[in-house]
Scaffold this motif. Structure first.
Motif, mmCIF file in Angstrom:
data_model
loop_
_atom_site.group_PDB
_atom_site.id
_atom_site.type_symbol
_atom_site.label_atom_id
_atom_site.label_comp_id
_atom_site.label_asym_id
_atom_site.label_seq_id
_atom_site.Cartn_x
_atom_site.Cartn_y
_atom_site.Cartn_z
ATOM 1 N N HIS A 60 -2.840 -7.667 -1.787
ATOM 2 C CA HIS A 60 -3.117 -6.513 -0.960
ATOM 3 C C HIS A 60 -3.049 -6.887 0.723
ATOM 4 C CE1 HIS A 60 -3.081 -3.862 -4.289
ATOM 5 N NE2 HIS A 60 -3.985 -4.106 -4.521
ATOM 6 N N LEU A 61 -3.633 -7.847 0.907
ATOM 7 C CA LEU A 61 -3.708 -8.403 2.349
ATOM 8 C C LEU A 61 -2.583 -8.813 2.818
ATOM 9 C CD1 LEU A 61 -7.455 -9.709 2.454
ATOM 10 C CD2 LEU A 61 -6.777 -7.354 3.220
ATOM 11 N N ALA A 62 -1.852 -9.670 2.130
ATOM 12 C CA ALA A 62 -0.472 -9.927 2.552
ATOM 13 C C ALA A 62 0.444 -8.768 2.683
ATOM 14 C CB ALA A 62 -0.193 -11.128 1.495
ATOM 15 N N TRP A 63 0.302 -7.981 1.758
ATOM 16 C CA TRP A 63 1.205 -6.935 2.116
ATOM 17 C C TRP A 63 0.868 -6.080 3.341
ATOM 18 C CZ3 TRP A 63 -0.857 -1.894 2.048
ATOM 19 C CH2 TRP A 63 -0.101 -0.412 1.885
ATOM 20 N N HIS A 64 -0.531 -5.743 3.431
ATOM 21 C CA HIS A 64 -0.832 -5.068 4.577
ATOM 22 C C HIS A 64 -0.393 -5.648 6.029
ATOM 23 C CE1 HIS A 64 -3.664 -3.147 7.533
ATOM 24 N NE2 HIS A 64 -3.526 -2.168 6.831
ATOM 25 N N CYS A 65 -0.617 -7.011 5.954
ATOM 26 C CA CYS A 65 0.045 -7.564 7.308
ATOM 27 C C CYS A 65 1.345 -7.554 7.678
ATOM 28 C CB CYS A 65 -0.708 -9.128 7.249
ATOM 29 S SG CYS A 65 -0.614 -9.883 8.766
ATOM 30 N N THR A 66 2.004 -7.831 6.433
ATOM 31 C CA THR A 66 3.541 -7.818 6.916
ATOM 32 C C THR A 66 4.112 -6.423 6.871
ATOM 33 O OG1 THR A 66 3.825 -8.166 4.395
ATOM 34 C CG2 THR A 66 3.467 -10.205 5.781
ATOM 35 N N THR A 67 3.628 -5.616 6.243
ATOM 36 C CA THR A 67 4.302 -4.239 6.141
ATOM 37 C C THR A 67 3.642 -3.251 7.223
ATOM 38 O OG1 THR A 67 3.066 -3.215 4.357
ATOM 39 C CG2 THR A 67 5.177 -4.813 3.638
ATOM 40 N N GLN A 68 2.292 -3.155 7.226
ATOM 41 C CA GLN A 68 1.592 -2.106 8.148
ATOM 42 C C GLN A 68 1.301 -2.594 9.372
ATOM 43 O OE1 GLN A 68 1.212 0.846 6.028
ATOM 44 N NE2 GLN A 68 2.522 -0.488 4.992
ATOM 45 N N LEU A 69 0.878 -3.890 9.624
ATOM 46 C CA LEU A 69 0.399 -4.000 10.973
ATOM 47 C C LEU A 69 1.695 -3.830 12.154
ATOM 48 C CD1 LEU A 69 -1.684 -7.323 11.146
ATOM 49 C CD2 LEU A 69 -2.431 -4.884 11.104
ATOM 50 N N PRO A 70 2.944 -4.453 11.639
ATOM 51 C CA PRO A 70 3.615 -3.796 12.794
ATOM 52 C C PRO A 70 3.728 -2.476 13.146
ATOM 53 C CG PRO A 70 4.805 -5.189 11.032
ATOM 54 C CD PRO A 70 3.607 -4.833 10.432
ATOM 55 N N GLY A 71 3.440 -1.470 12.251
ATOM 56 C CA GLY A 71 3.493 -0.078 12.665
ATOM 57 C C GLY A 71 2.203 0.170 13.552
ATOM 58 N N TYR A 72 1.088 -0.684 13.054
ATOM 59 C CA TYR A 72 -0.148 -0.562 14.015
ATOM 60 C C TYR A 72 0.026 -0.742 15.546
ATOM 61 C CZ TYR A 72 -2.515 -0.081 9.568
ATOM 62 O OH TYR A 72 -3.025 0.355 8.122
ATOM 63 N N LEU A 73 0.936 -1.850 15.571
ATOM 64 C CA LEU A 73 1.395 -2.365 17.219
ATOM 65 C C LEU A 73 2.108 -1.382 17.743
ATOM 66 C CD1 LEU A 73 2.559 -6.093 16.561
ATOM 67 C CD2 LEU A 73 0.139 -5.386 17.244
ATOM 68 N N ASP A 74 2.843 -0.665 17.067
ATOM 69 C CA ASP A 74 3.613 0.421 17.812
ATOM 70 C C ASP A 74 2.730 1.501 18.188
ATOM 71 O OD1 ASP A 74 6.096 -1.091 17.438
ATOM 72 O OD2 ASP A 74 6.667 -0.108 15.642
ATOM 73 N N TRP A 75 1.804 1.663 17.127
ATOM 74 C CA TRP A 75 0.743 2.885 17.277
ATOM 75 C C TRP A 75 -0.092 2.489 18.533
ATOM 76 C CZ3 TRP A 75 -4.433 3.215 17.275
ATOM 77 C CH2 TRP A 75 -5.307 4.609 17.076
ATOM 78 N N ALA A 108 -4.332 3.503 0.860
ATOM 79 C CA ALA A 108 -4.810 4.098 -0.219
ATOM 80 C C ALA A 108 -3.892 4.195 -1.617
ATOM 81 C CB ALA A 108 -5.343 5.526 -0.064
ATOM 82 N N ARG A 109 -2.474 4.520 -1.289
ATOM 83 C CA ARG A 109 -1.750 4.615 -2.303
ATOM 84 C C ARG A 109 -1.403 3.226 -2.887
ATOM 85 N NH1 ARG A 109 0.479 8.718 0.965
ATOM 86 N NH2 ARG A 109 1.764 7.265 2.330
ATOM 87 N N GLU A 110 -1.514 2.299 -1.951
ATOM 88 C CA GLU A 110 -1.011 0.759 -2.423
ATOM 89 C C GLU A 110 -2.251 0.312 -3.133
ATOM 90 O OE1 GLU A 110 0.425 -3.312 -2.614
ATOM 91 O OE2 GLU A 110 1.352 -1.272 -2.056
ATOM 92 N N ILE A 111 -3.558 0.523 -2.992
ATOM 93 C CA ILE A 111 -4.534 -0.118 -3.495
ATOM 94 C C ILE A 111 -5.091 0.538 -4.616
ATOM 95 C CG2 ILE A 111 -5.318 -1.175 -1.604
ATOM 96 C CD1 ILE A 111 -7.906 0.500 -1.662
ATOM 97 N N THR A 112 -4.691 1.871 -4.809
ATOM 98 C CA THR A 112 -5.147 2.677 -5.875
ATOM 99 C C THR A 112 -5.143 2.188 -7.497
ATOM 100 O OG1 THR A 112 -5.411 4.737 -4.779
ATOM 101 C CG2 THR A 112 -5.298 4.847 -7.136
ATOM 102 N N PRO A 113 -3.774 1.642 -7.534
ATOM 103 C CA PRO A 113 -3.589 1.262 -9.263
ATOM 104 C C PRO A 113 -4.355 -0.002 -9.395
ATOM 105 C CG PRO A 113 -1.586 1.555 -8.148
ATOM 106 C CD PRO A 113 -2.371 1.835 -7.085
ATOM 107 N N SER A 114 -4.584 -0.902 -8.237
ATOM 108 C CA SER A 114 -5.560 -2.128 -8.550
ATOM 109 C C SER A 114 -7.050 -1.450 -8.904
ATOM 110 C CB SER A 114 -5.746 -3.030 -7.528
ATOM 111 O OG SER A 114 -4.181 -3.665 -7.309
ATOM 112 N N ALA A 115 -7.374 -0.506 -8.074
ATOM 113 C CA ALA A 115 -8.864 0.062 -8.346
ATOM 114 C C ALA A 115 -8.963 0.746 -9.578
ATOM 115 C CB ALA A 115 -9.286 1.229 -7.275
#
Length: 289
Positions: A60-75, A108-115
Motif C-alpha cells: 500500500h505504501l509503495a502504491w501511495h508513493c508512486t501514484t498519490q504523492l505526485p498529486g500531492y506535489l501539485d496540490w 480509503a478505497r485502496e486499503i479497505t479490501p485489506s482492512a
C-alpha cells in the motif's frame, strides 16, 4: 483503529494538516514502523497476521508513493500559488479542501479490501481487546475535551490553533490572536459534537466487526471506512459544515492581516514539505519508470 491507519497515511502525506512534524519526509519514510506501532494500542496480532499485515502495508505504501504523492506535489504548488498571489480566498480554500478529501477517499478505497481481510481473520478475543482499547481511547478523549468547563474548552482550542499557526506562520499579532479567540468562541460546544460523532462511529464499527462473517460485512466496512459521512446524523452534518466554514473564514482573515515575514515563512514551510516529498526514493524511482 483502521480509521487511524487511513488517516495516518493521508495526514502524514498532506503535511499541511499536521501541526508538529518538521521533517515530513522522515516521517513518511518510516510509516512502515509508525503505523504498526500505532496499531499495537488497538490490536494484538499474532505472528501470521503481523507478517501478512507488514507485507500488505508495504504494498500500500509503495502504491501511495508512486501514484498519490505526485498529486500531492501539485496540490502543494497550488497552495503555494495562493499564498504567493495573495489569493487565499474562501472559494480557493474550498477547492483545496475538496481536493484533500478526494485524496483521503482514494486512500480509503485502496486499503479497505485489506482492512476487511484483516478484520475477518480476527478471533473473538482480539475483537474484544480492540473494543476495549477503542473504549479506553474514547474515555481519554472525553476526559481531555469534554470534562473541562466550556470556557476552558474554548481557551484550550484557541491555544491549540495558535500553536499550529505559529509553526507555519510564526508568532501571531494581537489582532490575529483575537481573531483566533473569536473563532474558538464561535465553535461553542463543538467538542461535544465531535466526540459524540466519534462515539457513534466506534459503536457502529465494533458492531460490524462482531458480525464479521455476515454476508454484508464488506458493504458495512465500505460505508464505515470510505463513505462514513453517509452515516452522520443530519444535525452533525450541519455542524461539521459550519465548522469547516468557520475554519476557512479564520484562515482568510489571518492571511489578510499577515505580514511579509509571515507569508515568507509560510511559503518556506510549504516549499520545505515539497522538497521533502521530492527527495523520497520511491518518488524518484517512479519518475524514472
Amino acid at each position: 483503529m483502521l480509521r487511524r491507519l487511513k488517516l495516518l497515511i493521508v495526514l502524514l502525506s498532506l503535511s499541511l494538516l499536521l501541526s508538529g512534524c518538521s521533517r515530513v519526509g522522515l516521517a513518511y519514510r518510516n510509516l512502515d514502523i509508525i503505523i504498526p506501532w500505532s496499531l499495537n494500542d488497538y490490536l494484538d496480532m499474532h505472528a501470521g497476521q503481523k507478517s501478512w499485515f507488514n507485507d500488505t502495508l508495504k504494498e500500500h505504501l509503495a502504491w501511495h508513493c508512486t501514484t498519490q504523492l505526485p498529486g500531492y506535489l501539485d496540490w502543494l504548488d497550488r497552495l503555494q500559488q495562493m499564498v504567493d498571489n495573495n489569493q487565499v480566498t474562501d472559494d480557493a480554500l474550498q477547492t483545496r479542501t475538496v481536493e484533500a478529501k478526494q485524496a483521503i477517499a482514494e486512500v480509503a478505497r485502496e486499503i479497505t479490501p485489506s482492512a476487511i481481510q484483516l478484520l475477518q481473520g480476527l478471533d473473538d478475543q482480539q475483537v474484544k481487546d480492540m473494543s476495549d482499547a477503542l473504549a479506553k481511547d474514547l474515555r481519554k478523549r472525553q476526559d481531555e475535551y469534554l470534562k473541562p468547563p466550556l470556557e476552558q474548552q474554548i481557551k484550550e482550542r484557541a491555544q491549540r490553533m495558535s500553536k499550529r499557526l505559529d509553526a507555519w506562520m510564526g508568532p501571531l499579532s494581537a489582532s490575529q490572536q483575537n481573531r483566533v479567540t473569536a473563532w474558538s468562541i464561535s465553535l461553542g460546544e463543538q467538542n461535544e459534537q465531535w466526540i459524540g460523532n466519534r462515539a457513534r462511529w466506534q459503536a457502529q464499527f465494533i458492531d460490524a466487526v462482531q458480525q464479521r462473517q455476515s454476508a454484508d460485512f464488506a458493504q458495512k466496512m465500505q460505508q464505515l471506512l470510505v463513505d462514513r459521512e453517509s452515516l452522520w446524523p443530519a444535525q452533525y452534518k450541519v455542524a461539521y459544515a459550519q465548522t469547516e466554514t468557520a475554519a476557512r473564514s479564520l484562515i482568510v482573515d489571518l492571511m489578510a492581516e499577515s505580514t511579509v515575514q509571515q507569508r515568507m515563512k509560510l511559503t518556506q514551510k510549504i516549499g520545505g514539505v515539497r522538497s521533502d516529498f521530492k527527495a523520497l526514493k520511491c518518488l524518484k524511482a517512479a519518475g524514472n519508470t
